[in-house]
Design an enzyme around this catalytic site. Structure first.
Site, PDB file in Angstrom:
ATOM      1  N   HIS A 181     -23.803 -55.041  12.274  1.00 31.26           N
ATOM      2  CA  HIS A 181     -25.122 -54.294  12.215  1.00 31.26           C
ATOM      3  C   HIS A 181     -25.898 -54.104  13.624  1.00 31.26           C
ATOM      4  O   HIS A 181     -26.550 -53.246  13.457  1.00 31.26           O
ATOM      5  CB  HIS A 181     -25.747 -55.135  11.238  1.00 31.26           C
ATOM      6  CG  HIS A 181     -25.386 -55.878   9.583  1.00 31.26           C
ATOM      7  ND1 HIS A 181     -25.650 -54.972   8.836  1.00 31.26           N
ATOM      8  CD2 HIS A 181     -24.421 -56.778  10.091  1.00 31.26           C
ATOM      9  CE1 HIS A 181     -25.460 -55.948   8.138  1.00 31.26           C
ATOM     10  NE2 HIS A 181     -23.678 -56.257   8.379  1.00 31.26           N
ATOM     11  N   THR A 182     -25.276 -53.077  14.275  1.00 32.43           N
ATOM     12  CA  THR A 182     -25.845 -52.568  15.149  1.00 32.43           C
ATOM     13  C   THR A 182     -25.445 -50.486  14.865  1.00 32.43           C
ATOM     14  O   THR A 182     -26.146 -50.325  15.344  1.00 32.43           O
ATOM     15  CB  THR A 182     -25.263 -52.517  16.735  1.00 32.43           C
ATOM     16  OG1 THR A 182     -23.473 -53.164  16.125  1.00 32.43           O
ATOM     17  CG2 THR A 182     -25.837 -54.287  17.124  1.00 32.43           C
ATOM     18  N   GLY A 188     -14.456 -56.397   3.549  1.00 28.09           N
ATOM     19  CA  GLY A 188     -14.942 -56.440   5.204  1.00 28.09           C
ATOM     20  C   GLY A 188     -14.000 -55.879   6.145  1.00 28.09           C
ATOM     21  O   GLY A 188     -14.306 -55.544   7.430  1.00 28.09           O
ATOM     22  N   LEU A 189     -13.107 -55.266   5.943  1.00 30.16           N
ATOM     23  CA  LEU A 189     -11.952 -54.702   7.099  1.00 30.16           C
ATOM     24  C   LEU A 189     -11.559 -53.099   6.406  1.00 30.16           C
ATOM     25  O   LEU A 189     -10.456 -53.308   6.918  1.00 30.16           O
ATOM     26  CB  LEU A 189     -10.339 -55.427   6.689  1.00 30.16           C
ATOM     27  CG  LEU A 189     -10.486 -57.482   6.631  1.00 30.16           C
ATOM     28  CD1 LEU A 189      -9.299 -57.656   6.140  1.00 30.16           C
ATOM     29  CD2 LEU A 189     -11.186 -57.695   8.533  1.00 30.16           C
ATOM     30  N   SER A 190     -12.733 -52.623   5.964  1.00 27.96           N
ATOM     31  CA  SER A 190     -13.024 -51.245   5.795  1.00 27.96           C
ATOM     32  C   SER A 190     -11.530 -50.769   5.100  1.00 27.96           C
ATOM     33  O   SER A 190     -10.796 -49.457   5.771  1.00 27.96           O
ATOM     34  CB  SER A 190     -13.052 -50.791   7.329  1.00 27.96           C
ATOM     35  OG  SER A 190     -13.992 -51.065   7.632  1.00 27.96           O
ATOM     36  N   SER A 221     -12.316 -48.559   2.414  1.00 27.16           N
ATOM     37  CA  SER A 221     -12.641 -47.287   2.192  1.00 27.16           C
ATOM     38  C   SER A 221     -12.793 -46.346   3.112  1.00 27.16           C
ATOM     39  O   SER A 221     -12.711 -45.090   2.978  1.00 27.16           O
ATOM     40  CB  SER A 221     -14.332 -47.559   1.736  1.00 27.16           C
ATOM     41  OG  SER A 221     -14.561 -48.359   2.669  1.00 27.16           O
ATOM     42  N   GLU A 223     -19.071 -41.152   2.967  1.00 32.48           N
ATOM     43  CA  GLU A 223     -19.192 -42.869   2.593  1.00 32.48           C
ATOM     44  C   GLU A 223     -20.393 -43.126   2.892  1.00 32.48           C
ATOM     45  O   GLU A 223     -21.554 -43.457   1.289  1.00 32.48           O
ATOM     46  CB  GLU A 223     -19.354 -43.711   3.807  1.00 32.48           C
ATOM     47  CG  GLU A 223     -19.600 -44.793   3.658  1.00 32.48           C
ATOM     48  CD  GLU A 223     -18.716 -45.758   3.065  1.00 32.48           C
ATOM     49  OE1 GLU A 223     -17.183 -45.640   3.397  1.00 32.48           O
ATOM     50  OE2 GLU A 223     -18.531 -46.955   2.167  1.00 32.48           O
ATOM     51  N   ASP A 240     -16.614 -47.547  11.809  1.00 27.71           N
ATOM     52  CA  ASP A 240     -15.119 -48.022  10.619  1.00 27.71           C
ATOM     53  C   ASP A 240     -14.436 -46.642  10.826  1.00 27.71           C
ATOM     54  O   ASP A 240     -13.475 -47.143  10.705  1.00 27.71           O
ATOM     55  CB  ASP A 240     -15.604 -48.940   9.318  1.00 27.71           C
ATOM     56  CG  ASP A 240     -16.742 -49.533   9.439  1.00 27.71           C
ATOM     57  OD1 ASP A 240     -16.876 -50.279  10.230  1.00 27.71           O
ATOM     58  OD2 ASP A 240     -17.201 -49.830   8.120  1.00 27.71           O
ATOM     59  N   TYR A 243     -27.518 -54.276   1.798  1.00 27.75           N
ATOM     60  CA  TYR A 243     -27.134 -53.766   3.221  1.00 27.75           C
ATOM     61  C   TYR A 243     -28.048 -53.050   3.825  1.00 27.75           C
ATOM     62  O   TYR A 243     -28.967 -52.349   4.653  1.00 27.75           O
ATOM     63  CB  TYR A 243     -25.703 -53.081   3.101  1.00 27.75           C
ATOM     64  CG  TYR A 243     -25.074 -52.196   4.137  1.00 27.75           C
ATOM     65  CD1 TYR A 243     -24.347 -52.615   5.121  1.00 27.75           C
ATOM     66  CD2 TYR A 243     -25.406 -50.890   4.127  1.00 27.75           C
ATOM     67  CE1 TYR A 243     -24.339 -52.218   6.626  1.00 27.75           C
ATOM     68  CE2 TYR A 243     -24.720 -49.956   5.885  1.00 27.75           C
ATOM     69  CZ  TYR A 243     -24.126 -51.027   6.879  1.00 27.75           C
ATOM     70  OH  TYR A 243     -23.911 -50.175   7.789  1.00 27.75           O
TER      71      TYR A 243
HETATM   72  C1  GLA Z   1     -19.956 -52.093   7.212  1.00 29.21           C
HETATM   73  C2  GLA Z   1     -20.170 -50.693   7.782  1.00 29.21           C
HETATM   74  C3  GLA Z   1     -20.093 -50.661   9.424  1.00 29.21           C
HETATM   75  C4  GLA Z   1     -21.484 -51.560  10.103  1.00 29.21           C
HETATM   76  C5  GLA Z   1     -21.121 -53.425   9.504  1.00 29.21           C
HETATM   77  C6  GLA Z   1     -21.795 -54.065   9.872  1.00 29.21           C
HETATM   78  O1  GLA Z   1     -18.730 -52.469   7.589  1.00 29.21           O
HETATM   79  O2  GLA Z   1     -20.074 -50.240   7.051  1.00 29.21           O
HETATM   80  O3  GLA Z   1     -21.029 -49.426   9.862  1.00 29.21           O
HETATM   81  O4  GLA Z   1     -22.567 -51.412   9.718  1.00 29.21           O
HETATM   82  O5  GLA Z   1     -20.910 -52.848   8.073  1.00 29.21           O
HETATM   83  O6  GLA Z   1     -21.844 -53.954  10.833  1.00 29.21           O
END
Ligand code: GLA
Length: 380
Positions: free
Chosen positions: A30-31, A119-121, A123, A155, A167, A216
């Site tokens: 979340h940075t 949470g492994l992206s 997308s 996105e 991501d 989010y």
């Molecule tokens: C998701 C978002 C990223 C990032 C993370 C948290 O994966 O797509 O851009 O903000 O959450 O670190």
């Protein structure tokens, strides 16, 4: 596999094959949307694309993972809520056209093994893979950085998730055996070698992130509000990236209590990333692990994006010999934890955590031991 799938589905050979990996974030959560620092790695799970040009302006897009197919015209690209899996690809195609890259009709098959909604992206890997596909299929002269920004735009604007740049960036520019240290403000980056003797172990809670999108968005807003309140007392800040711990202590009283907690996470997390990069470079893996642990506490208590399942996975992992650090990874509210584990202990740690978790939650979490791998742009 993707090659053969294309031949079976379209009865002809593809002209281009490409892939884009998912990612795991080691630290820096979340940075990214606060212009801060992140340290993710691309993983050895990817979405693959096979494609072939066709005259006209129609794209036929076939998803192996959904066992489904859509057709759309490049002249009128709209989100399709009945086939939402296709929106990442549609968004990328739309913005390429908008930016002046003339696309042509095509047949496309895609699919892969990045776990979805974990949470492994997955997308981002579809978005980056779609950019890489068009680039390769049509020989587009598209600078890598523009491609990454365009994938993120798909996105943010087409799919409607206000995510940061992490991501897409690492899915494109990750490097085998390395983590990627990225400054999300100026997009400068550095590949940091991962050390021999440790493994990246990931546990998937299997909990789908129902709250993830709305919460989010709330966090993104809260960070903006914190910046506005700090600006209101005369601090020259564009984003929480510009705030350090001393600033925050001095001005704590001028922030709403909740915003102070949110800001404290972001400010301290940025510091942890910088220290983690230094620790990794110097081989101080125990320090790296401690920073991961601190990151989790901060995400759980100050940013409040963890969950009972994630906390349990983290606690179980930390009680195993050989685990250097454990934290939730990704946006939170479900999904995965990431663990830095001594190589010789990694198999045992997986089994123990899976077994002990299953006793408590009547569900055996999946475990992955990931190798950091090349991004979609590697060697291009
Ligand atoms: C998701 C978002 C990223 C990032 C993370 C948290 O994966 O797509 O851009 O903000 O959450 O670190």
């Amino acid at each position: 596999m993707i090659y053969q799938a294309f031949c079976d589905i379209f009865g002809a050979e593809p002209e281009a094959i490409n892939r884009a990996p998912g990612r795991v974030n080691l630290i820096g959560e979340h940075t990214d949307y606060n212009d801060g620092f992140v340290l993710p790695a691309a993983i050895d799970r990817a979405i693959e694309f096979a494609s072939r040009r066709r005259g006209g302006r129609t794209v036929t897009l076939h998803s192996l993972d959904f066992g489904d197919r859509v057709e759309f015209s490049l002249d009128a690209i709209q989100p399709d809520s009945a086939h939402s899996w296709s929106n990442y690809f549609r968004g990328v195609s739309k913005y390429l056209e908008e930016d002046g890259y003339r696309l042509s009709g095509a047949e496309v098959v895609f699919g892969g093994n990045v776990p979805r909604e974990s949470g492994l992206s997955s997308s981002a890997s579809v978005e980056v893979g779609a950019v890489a596909m068009w680039r390769k299929l049509l020989g587009l002269d598209l600078p890598p950085r523009d491609g990454i920004l365009l994938a993120r735009r798909a996105e943010n604007q087409f799919v409607g998730v206000p995510s940061g740049i992490m991501d897409q960036f690492v899915s494109a520019l990750g490097q085998r055996g390395h983590a990627l240290f990225l400054d999300c403000r100026d997009l400068s980056y550095q590949h940091v070698p991962l050390r021999e003797g440790v493994r990246i172990v990931v546990f998937n809670s299997g909990v789908k992130r129902a709250l993830a999108q709305s919460e989010y968005e709330v966090r993104v807003q809260q960070c903006r509000q914190a910046v506005a309140q700090l600006g209101g007392v005369g601090l020259a800040v564009r984003s929480l990236r510009d705030v350090d711990r001393v600033d925050l202590d001095v001005h704590a009283g001028s922030l709403d209590e909740l915003l102070l907690k949110r800001a404290r996470h972001v400010v301290s997390e940025n510091q942890r990333v910088l220290e983690a990069v230094r620790a990794l470079e110097q081989g101080e893996l125990e320090r790296f692990g401690e920073l991961m642990n601190e990151s989790h506490e901060s995400l759980r208590d100050d940013y409040e994006v963890s969950s009972r399942e994630l906390d349990t996975l983290v606690e179980l992992a930390r009680s195993q010999p050989g685990v250097l650090g454990a934290r939730m990874t990704g946006a939170g509210f479900g999904g995965c934890t990431v663990n830095l584990v001594r190589a010789d202990a990694s198999e045992t740690v997986c089994e123990k955590v899976q077994g002990e978790y299953a006793e408590k939650h009547h569900h055996r979490p999946e475990a992955y031991i990931f190798q950091a791998s090349d991004g979609a742009w590697a060697g291009k």
